[in-house]
Every structure is written in structure tokens, then in C-alpha cells.
Design an enzyme around this catalytic site. Structure first.
Site, PDB file in Angstrom:
ATOM      1  CB  THR A  27      -1.073  -0.106   1.097  1.00 17.97           C
ATOM      2  OG1 THR A  27      -1.980   1.042   1.059  1.00 17.97           O
ATOM      3  CG2 THR A  27      -0.239   0.110   2.427  1.00 17.97           C
ATOM      4  CB  ALA A  60       4.397  -0.034   6.170  1.00 16.57           C
ATOM      5  CB  VAL A  86      10.869  -0.280   6.022  1.00 11.73           C
ATOM      6  CG1 VAL A  86      11.057   1.255   5.555  1.00 11.73           C
ATOM      7  CG2 VAL A  86      10.779  -0.551   7.450  1.00 11.73           C
ATOM      8  CE  LYS A  87       5.647   0.455  -2.005  1.00 14.68           C
ATOM      9  NZ  LYS A  87       3.971   0.404  -2.208  1.00 14.68           N
ATOM     10  CG  LEU A  88      13.195   2.197   2.283  1.00 18.09           C
ATOM     11  CD1 LEU A  88      14.429   1.647   2.478  1.00 18.09           C
ATOM     12  CD2 LEU A  88      13.218   3.409   3.033  1.00 18.09           C
TER      13      LEU A  88
END
Length: 218
Positions: A27, A60, A86-88
Site C-alpha cells: 500500500t 509500509a 519498510v518501503k523506500l
């Protein structure tokens, strides 16, 4: 190939989970806003709800673009739940943050990838997932599937463990083609998954079976 659903809608996530084929969720802030989820507290709470619905990874996304901000946000997100990835963003600070989190044992998803070179950098930084945006490349008359093929070749050449997460999936043909060329994961809307169920010969065949049964057992 793993099936992720790209949404913040809990009903869609629950439906995909009930189908028995869901492996995770991705998302982003745009999808959160679409569901009326605004503000850091509400967003963090929603991530927890998603994790409670599914058994797989939940990406996220950080909002910061500076290194220190990414680290602060990423550590907070990772602390929410063991399923959080963790989305970077694929920018210099994102690559630096990816390496930092890798060294700390925190899983990452490097997103907004549009070239093989970007995917190579993400893998060298230890990304758990890399997200090439297939649909957005198609939108500008560029072959998104070719990018996934290039990344697959590079990763296989050097034994990178980073998983190719085909993002911006728009339809069932995207899903099938990604499976053919070796994408590890696809993420798309609910219809890109449930659409795989549909075939007119299945519908007509079932109708004929039921009609014949009714004739003999009605």
C-alpha cells in the site's frame, strides 16, 4: 509466484485472503488517502489492522526523502508488527536507508523502480523486494515486461536474493506474463487476482452440468 494485493481497503484484502491465495499486501499514501485514512496515527493504526488480516508481508511506505527521516519513520514502521516491510523510494537516500536497514535486519521494499540499473542498486543494498512499475511504463509506451526480464537476468547472473515484485499491475494479462518471465511477486488490485477465475467456457460448462443434473435428478 506470490500474490500481493495493492490496496488499503480492508474488505478487498479480506476477500483476497478468503480466496486462499494471498501472500501479502502493498500500500502507499495515495491508497491510504483513497480510503479516507489521513494522519500518521490513523495510518499506523491501519497498518496494524492489515497485518491482523493477512499472514504475509505488508509493505509500509516512508514519507520522508531525507536519510534521517527515512530511518526514523522506517524504524517506527518496522516496530509496529513483524510482518511489516519498510518501503523506500528509489533515490540516493533510499538506497542508503536500504543498506542501513539491511544491516539492522529490517526488511525493505525499494519502490518506484523504472530501470535495470535502479534494480541492481537496490539488490546490492540488500533490498528484500524491488518494485518495478510495469503499468506505469506501459502508460508511456515502454515495455514494462522487458524491464522485469532484464532484472530477472541480472539477479540470476549474480545470485541476488532480492525478490522482483512486479508492481502497477493493471490486468490479468500482466499477471500471466509476469509469471511466465519469472517475477517472484505480483501486486495489483483485487480484480487482477479474481479476474484469473473467469473464462466463458467454465461458465457455460458449469451451466450445462447443472442443467443435465437437474434433468436427471429434478
Amino acid at each position: 509466484m506470490k500474490f500481493f494485493i495493492d490496496t488499503a481497503n480492508l474488505s478487498d484484502i479480506a476477500e483476497a485472503q478468503a480466496l486462499g491465495v494471498l501472500d501479502g499486501v502493498t500500500t502507499n499514501p495515495s491508497l491510504m488517502a483513497k480510503e479516507g485514512i489521513i494522519g500518521s496515527e490513523a495510518i499506523l493504526g491501519h497498518y496494524k489492522k492489515i497485518c491482523e488480516l493477512v499472514e504475509g508481508d505488508v509493505s509500509a511506505e516512508v514519507i520522508s526523502t531525507d536519510f534521517e527521516g527515512m530511518i526514523k519513520e522506517g524504524e517506527a514502521l518496522a516496530a509496529l508488527h513483524p510482518q511489516i516491510v519498510v518501503k523506500l523510494p528509489m533515490i540516493a537516500n533510499g538506497v542508503k536507508a536500504c543498506k542501513y536497514f539491511t544491516d539492522k535486519g529490517i526488511r525493505t521494499n525499494v519502490t518506484l523502480v523504472f530501470s535495470a540499473g535502479q534494480a541492481l542498486l537496490a539488490a546490492k543494498a540488500g533490498a528484500t523486494y524491488v518494485s518495478p512499475f510495469l503499468g506505469r511504463l506501459d502508460d508511456i509506451s515502454t515495455d514494462g515486461l522487458n524491464l522485469i526480464s532484464e532484472i530477472r537476468l541480472i539477479y540470476d547472473n549474480y545470485g541476488f536474493e532480492t525478490q522482483i515484485l512486479a508492481a502497477s499491475i493493471r490486468n490479468t494479462i500482466h499477471v500471466i506474463n509476469c509469471a511466465k518471465i519469472g517475477s517472484d511477486v505480483m501486486t495489483g488490485p483485487l480484480l487482477s487476482i479474481t479476474g484469473l477465475l473467469k473464462h466463458p467456457l467454465t461458465d457455460s460448462g458449469l451451466a450445462k452440468f447443472l442443467e443435465d443434473y437437474k434433468k436427471g435428478n429434478g
